[in-house]
Design an enzyme around this catalytic site. Structure first.
Site, PDB file in Angstrom:
ATOM      1  N   HIS A 194     -10.596  -2.084   5.585  1.00 45.37           N
ATOM      2  CA  HIS A 194      -9.872  -3.484   5.418  1.00 45.37           C
ATOM      3  C   HIS A 194     -10.740  -3.982   5.968  1.00 45.37           C
ATOM      4  CE1 HIS A 194      -7.446  -4.166   8.804  1.00 45.37           C
ATOM      5  NE2 HIS A 194      -7.232  -2.655   8.626  1.00 45.37           N
ATOM      6  N   CYS A 210      -6.253  -0.224  11.150  1.00 44.00           N
ATOM      7  CA  CYS A 210      -7.436   0.738  10.703  1.00 44.00           C
ATOM      8  C   CYS A 210      -8.607   0.597  10.985  1.00 44.00           C
ATOM      9  CB  CYS A 210      -7.128   1.096   9.563  1.00 44.00           C
ATOM     10  SG  CYS A 210      -5.356   1.963   8.498  1.00 44.00           S
TER      11      CYS A 210
END
Length: 258
Positions: A194, A210
């Site tokens: 992301h 993440c």
């Protein structure tokens, strides 16, 4: 006047010699014009990845989806974490994404032994999960829905719970301008590639998230990879199966329905 009997013999011998000479010439010409195997075709040129734009252009301010992303000060970032074309160290097939959690790099493998390398930042969830997956779903300016476990640790996130509809996409959304959702089979790994507005975190290990890329980089990656792109997350690009761990820490409650 009579014709000597020897004349027809001489004419026949001359005709024979002429015919023989013509035959020899014909054979010689034929030999010269015989088509055998021609020279070998040169091999096709090796694939060369088209050059990227200069850094100022790549990381310039951009309007996207109704949001104005600010320019990234590239002179304040370690150059190794800026988007660049490198020799592929992974050995994976072209089109594969490889996340190197040891060195904070993400590689998009290209033909000709090349790769596009992006710098990434990693959080607890980024280190907790490793293995093979595919990009099952892609989303521009995604909604973020912190899972209950995260809300229990950080009660200030309760306004963005699933019951409250999550956090809409935007400049302050932790998933940034794009998110790639990784699945194994039909199972959501809850692992995400992301974007992030926090460019200072690239190349570092941060508290949450993440695998985060600068927003300009995740937009570029999003546009290059289709759904079902294979992804390998590993601490060792030379041995991707080492230390496989499929028990990730959730940072998102899952893909929105519909």
């Amino acid at each position: 006047m009579s014709i000597p009997e020897s004349l027809p013999v001489r004419l026949s011998r001359r005709g024979f010699l002429n015919a023989a000479a013509l035959g020899a010439a014909s054979i010689a010409v034929s030999a010269c014009s015989t088509t055998g195997p021609g020279p070998a075709e040169p091999p096709p040129p090796a694939y060369v990845e088209p050059p990227l734009a200069d850094y100022v252009t790549m990381y310039a301010a951009v309007s996207d989806g109704g949001f104005d992303l600010p320019a990234i000060p590239v002179d304040k970032i370690d150059p190794q974490y800026l988007r660049q074309i490198v020799q592929d160290p992974t050995g994976q097939k072209p089109g594969t994404i490889v996340v190197d959690t040891t060195n904070h790099f993400l590689y998009l493998v290209r033909p000709g032994g090349q790769a596009i390398r992006y710098g990434v930042g990693l959080g607890r969830a980024g280190f907790a999960w490793s293995g093979d997956a595919v990009v099952q779903w892609k989303q521009k300016w995604p909604k973020w829905t912190p899972p209950d476990e995260m809300i229990a640790r950080q009660p200030e996130l309760k306004p963005y719970s699933a019951d409250n509809g999550g956090m809409p996409g935007g400049l302050k959304n932790p998933l940034g301008a794009r998110a790639l959702y990784l699945f194994q089979g039909n199972q959501d790994t809850l692992y995400r590639l992301h974007g992030s507005p926090e460019w200072r975190s690239i190349g570092k290990s941060v508290s949450s998230g993440c695998v985060r890329l600068m927003n300009q980089d995740i937009i570029d990656l999003y546009d290059r990879v289709p759904s079902k792109t294979p992804v390998i997350v590993t601490a060792d690009v030379s041995d991707p199966t080492a230390g496989t761990n499929h028990k990730g820490i959730a940072i998102d409650s899952g893909v929105p329905t519909g």
